[in-house]
Design a protein around this motif. Structure first.
Motif, PDB file in Angstrom:
ATOM      1  N   VAL A 197       3.223   9.123   2.016  1.00 26.14           N
ATOM      2  CA  VAL A 197       3.174  10.409   1.329  1.00 26.14           C
ATOM      3  C   VAL A 197       2.621  11.454   2.290  1.00 26.14           C
ATOM      4  N   VAL A 198       3.308  12.603   2.355  1.00 25.08           N
ATOM      5  CA  VAL A 198       2.847  13.695   3.218  1.00 25.08           C
ATOM      6  C   VAL A 198       2.626  14.925   2.344  1.00 25.08           C
ATOM      7  N   THR A 199       1.358  15.249   2.086  1.00 22.80           N
ATOM      8  CA  THR A 199       1.024  16.448   1.329  1.00 22.80           C
ATOM      9  C   THR A 199       1.184  17.667   2.243  1.00 22.80           C
ATOM     10  N   PRO A 200       1.051  18.892   1.723  1.00 19.79           N
ATOM     11  CA  PRO A 200       1.310  20.075   2.562  1.00 19.79           C
ATOM     12  C   PRO A 200       0.488  20.109   3.842  1.00 19.79           C
ATOM     13  N   ILE A 201       1.172  20.431   4.923  1.00 27.05           N
ATOM     14  CA  ILE A 201       0.545  20.514   6.245  1.00 27.05           C
ATOM     15  C   ILE A 201       0.256  21.975   6.575  1.00 27.05           C
ATOM     16  N   LYS A 250      -4.782  15.682  -0.436  1.00 25.46           N
ATOM     17  CA  LYS A 250      -4.658  14.226  -0.300  1.00 25.46           C
ATOM     18  C   LYS A 250      -5.452  13.474  -1.364  1.00 25.46           C
ATOM     19  N   THR A 251      -6.717  13.863  -1.549  1.00 25.80           N
ATOM     20  CA  THR A 251      -7.557  13.119  -2.482  1.00 25.80           C
ATOM     21  C   THR A 251      -7.078  13.272  -3.917  1.00 25.80           C
ATOM     22  N   SER A 252      -6.734  14.486  -4.323  1.00 28.88           N
ATOM     23  CA  SER A 252      -6.222  14.681  -5.689  1.00 28.88           C
ATOM     24  C   SER A 252      -4.946  13.882  -5.902  1.00 28.88           C
ATOM     25  N   THR A 253      -4.065  13.899  -4.915  1.00 27.87           N
ATOM     26  CA  THR A 253      -2.818  13.147  -5.020  1.00 27.87           C
ATOM     27  C   THR A 253      -3.098  11.646  -5.098  1.00 27.87           C
ATOM     28  N   SER A 264       0.816  -1.209   0.000  1.00 25.71           N
ATOM     29  CA  SER A 264       0.000   0.000   0.000  1.00 25.71           C
ATOM     30  C   SER A 264       0.849   1.258   0.000  1.00 25.71           C
ATOM     31  N   ILE A 265       0.222   2.337  -0.427  1.00 26.88           N
ATOM     32  CA  ILE A 265       0.788   3.683  -0.354  1.00 26.88           C
ATOM     33  C   ILE A 265      -0.150   4.486   0.533  1.00 26.88           C
ATOM     34  N   HIS A 266       0.388   5.057   1.603  1.00 29.89           N
ATOM     35  CA  HIS A 266      -0.427   5.725   2.618  1.00 29.89           C
ATOM     36  C   HIS A 266      -0.213   7.229   2.515  1.00 29.89           C
ATOM     37  N   ILE A 267      -1.309   7.993   2.463  1.00 28.11           N
ATOM     38  CA  ILE A 267      -1.231   9.435   2.218  1.00 28.11           C
ATOM     39  C   ILE A 267      -1.827  10.212   3.379  1.00 28.11           C
ATOM     40  N   THR A 268      -1.021  11.127   3.934  1.00 31.33           N
ATOM     41  CA  THR A 268      -1.524  12.043   4.954  1.00 31.33           C
ATOM     42  C   THR A 268      -1.175  13.461   4.529  1.00 31.33           C
ATOM     43  N   GLY A 269      -1.498  14.436   5.376  1.00 29.45           N
ATOM     44  CA  GLY A 269      -1.301  15.835   5.047  1.00 29.45           C
ATOM     45  C   GLY A 269      -2.577  16.592   5.350  1.00 29.45           C
ATOM     46  N   VAL A 290       4.401  15.112  -6.433  1.00 30.87           N
ATOM     47  CA  VAL A 290       4.386  14.216  -5.270  1.00 30.87           C
ATOM     48  C   VAL A 290       3.894  12.833  -5.689  1.00 30.87           C
ATOM     49  N   ALA A 291       2.825  12.792  -6.474  1.00 28.86           N
ATOM     50  CA  ALA A 291       2.269  11.506  -6.915  1.00 28.86           C
ATOM     51  C   ALA A 291       3.284  10.724  -7.748  1.00 28.86           C
ATOM     52  N   LEU A 292       3.951  11.406  -8.662  1.00 26.62           N
ATOM     53  CA  LEU A 292       4.948  10.748  -9.503  1.00 26.62           C
ATOM     54  C   LEU A 292       6.075  10.162  -8.657  1.00 26.62           C
ATOM     55  N   ALA A 293       6.569  10.941  -7.708  1.00 22.13           N
ATOM     56  CA  ALA A 293       7.649  10.457  -6.843  1.00 22.13           C
ATOM     57  C   ALA A 293       7.196   9.258  -6.012  1.00 22.13           C
ATOM     58  N   ALA A 294       5.940   9.282  -5.570  1.00 22.74           N
ATOM     59  CA  ALA A 294       5.417   8.171  -4.775  1.00 22.74           C
ATOM     60  C   ALA A 294       5.385   6.885  -5.582  1.00 22.74           C
TER      61      ALA A 294
END
Length: 507
Positions: free
Chosen positions: A227-231, A116-119, A107-112, A332-336
């Motif tokens: 993955v950590v999107t902008p906080i 988050k949803t767009s990513t 899995s790939i886990h996304i927070t921030g 961010v998505a590409l790097a993930a």
């Protein structure tokens, strides 16, 4: 490589039906939804034909619709998403009796805080382009609860959603009986998602946290990529009052030996994340350092990007979404996805550029600077905190040449309404204050009082009913003799945007 599946198309209802007649027809349905759907008929004549998209309509089969509503009602009887008891004890117990379905796939886990949803949608599209079966779990939904659980890029079918609920229900009740508190709405949905992914089965799950990270119900997975999107500041009553405190909660998704994809962050939040990565021997890739946006330019229907990934540069990528923030989400998505494939650490190579281009060109993100009608143009954006509002305001200013922009704003009562309104004040000529149909909505008069302080009394109009607010804003924008090229932006809450989307014929 398989072709993308065509989305369902839905015929628009008869625009001549009256509001009252349709409400009468819907007496057996949820009263709030009946009013919203009835109002949509009165507005739909002004809107374009609904197009295929990633937001499903209600099931066409009456029996399926009835069964889905019964499931929704049972879930709604549990603790809502805003009432929390910070613990993963209950969800861990559910996973145990279900046989640990979340361990059946990577899995790939996304927070921030924002993006988050767009990513998640971008990550899903990229993985699909490489012929991997995906499961995506995101929240909240725009219109349909089934949006939260997606398989291979499409919301789970209502029949499968119902079947999954019935499958896990006995185990949910078993855990309920053993715990001081019953499983919450979000915990049950999380269990359903993990079970559906195992049953599919998927090759990889893309999972967005609900809130925070450490004690979020999703955090019973051991993701190889975090993955950590902008906080920024949001849910401060639960997560902390500074970016550093919030980052401390969100850093809980970083697991031993994982790779962390870190979007641009406030300095204090970045420091917390880097410290946690060191503690668990995780590898960190930082936006602006190891990857990022090399260039971007506005294009018809979106933007053209050059992205620098972990494995090299990817040129001429068309992204059909607006705003600099979406370009950063794409990086961010590409790097993930590169990290998931081991690129940058284990392998020094780039992903296939044609697959990358095809994936990004297919991305949909409903309710994120989404154009839902023209003449006048109506745009929806689910911004619900000051940082999100600032990104949306910048995106609108960059992508659209409105001579005059009318805002329709309805927020939730637990949000920083003043901060959100202040972010939009420079771009709104006038604002129509309203409220959505949920109990969480901020009262329109209460929001109007704040709006008057921010905008001044002469720029604020109050319409408590959302359908009336949309009509009022469209009427203001249609005053072409004086204001040619005007537009409308509906924002303030995912719920407000979802209901507006339905009213405007996109559901």
């Amino acid at each position: 490589m398989s072709e993308p599946r065509p989305s369902d198309r839905h015929d628009a209802p008869d625009p001549d039906d009256t509001f009252e007649e349709i409400v009468d027809e819907a007496t057996q349905r949820d009263p709030d939804l009946a009013v919203i759907e009835a109002g949509s008929r009165t507005l739909r004549a002004h809107s374009g034909q609904p197009q295929g998209e990633a937001v499903p309509a209600r099931p066409a089969d009456p029996e399926t619709d009835k069964a889905l509503r019964a499931v929704e009602q049972e879930l709604a009887g549990r603790w809502g998403e805003t009432k929390l008891e910070p613990s993963v004890t209950r969800i861990a117990a559910l996973m145990d009796v279900l046989g640990e379905p979340q361990r059946a796939y990577p899995s790939i886990h996304i927070t921030g805080t924002n993006g988050k949803t767009s990513t998640a949608r971008m990550i899903e599209a990229l993985l699909n382009a490489f012929e991997l079966r995906t499961g995506r779990y995101t929240s909240p939904h725009v219109q349909s609860i089934t949006e939260r659980i997606s398989l291979d890029g499409s919301p789970i079918e209502p029949e499968r959603f119902i079947e999954t609920y019935e499958d896990v229900k006995p185990y949910v009740e078993m855990v309920d009986a053993q715990q001081p508190y019953r499983l919450s709405f979000f915990e049950v949905l999380t269990g359903m998602a993990y079970a559906a992914f195992a049953d599919a089965p998927v090759d990889v799950a893309v999972v967005e946290v609900g809130m925070g990270g450490t004690w979020d119900a999703t955090n019973v997975i051991d993701s190889t990529v975090a993955v950590v999107t902008p906080i920024s500041l949001d849910h401060t009553d639960r997560l902390g009052t500074t970016p550093a405190e919030i980052a401390g909660e969100k850093s809980g998704v970083i697991k031993q030996g994982a790779t962390v994809i870190l979007a641009q962050q406030p300095v204090d939040a970045a420091q917390v994340m880097l410290k946690k990565a060191v503690e668990v021997d995780a590898t960190v890739a930082r936006e602006g350092m190891e990857f990022g946006v090399t260039s971007r330019e506005i294009a018809v229907g979106g933007q053209l990007l050059t992205l620098r990934g972990l494995g090299g540069e990817y040129e001429e990528i068309f992204l059909p979404l607006y705003g600099a923030h979406q370009a950063h989400n794409a990086a961010v998505a590409l790097a993930a996805v590169e990290a998931f494939f081991g690129i940058g650490a284990e392998q020094a190579r780039s992903l296939d550029i044609d697959a990358i281009r095809k994936a990004f060109a297919s991305v949909l993100s409903p309710g994120r600077l989404e154009v839902v009608r023209s003449s006048p143009t109506v745009v929806l954006d689910a911004a619900h905190n000051p940082a999100g509002a600032k990104a949306a305001a910048d995106g609108v200013s960059e992508a659209f040449s409105f001579s005059r922009l009318i805002g329709v704003v309805g927020t939730s009562g637990d949000k920083d309404a003043r901060g959100l309104l202040e972010a939009f004040e420079p771009i709104f000529a006038e604002i129509v204050v309203t409220q959505n149909s949920t109990a969480r909505a901020m009262d329109a008069d209460e929001l109007a009082a704040i709006a008057v302080e921010v905008f001044g009394d002469d720029r604020v109009q109050v319409e408590p009913r959302l359908d009336d607010a949309l009509e009022a804003a469209i009427t203001l924008a249609e005053e072409e003799d004086e204001y040619a090229g005007a537009g409308v932006l509906v924002t303030g809450s995912v719920i407000t945007v979802g209901e507006a989307r339905l009213l405007l014929g996109r559901g």
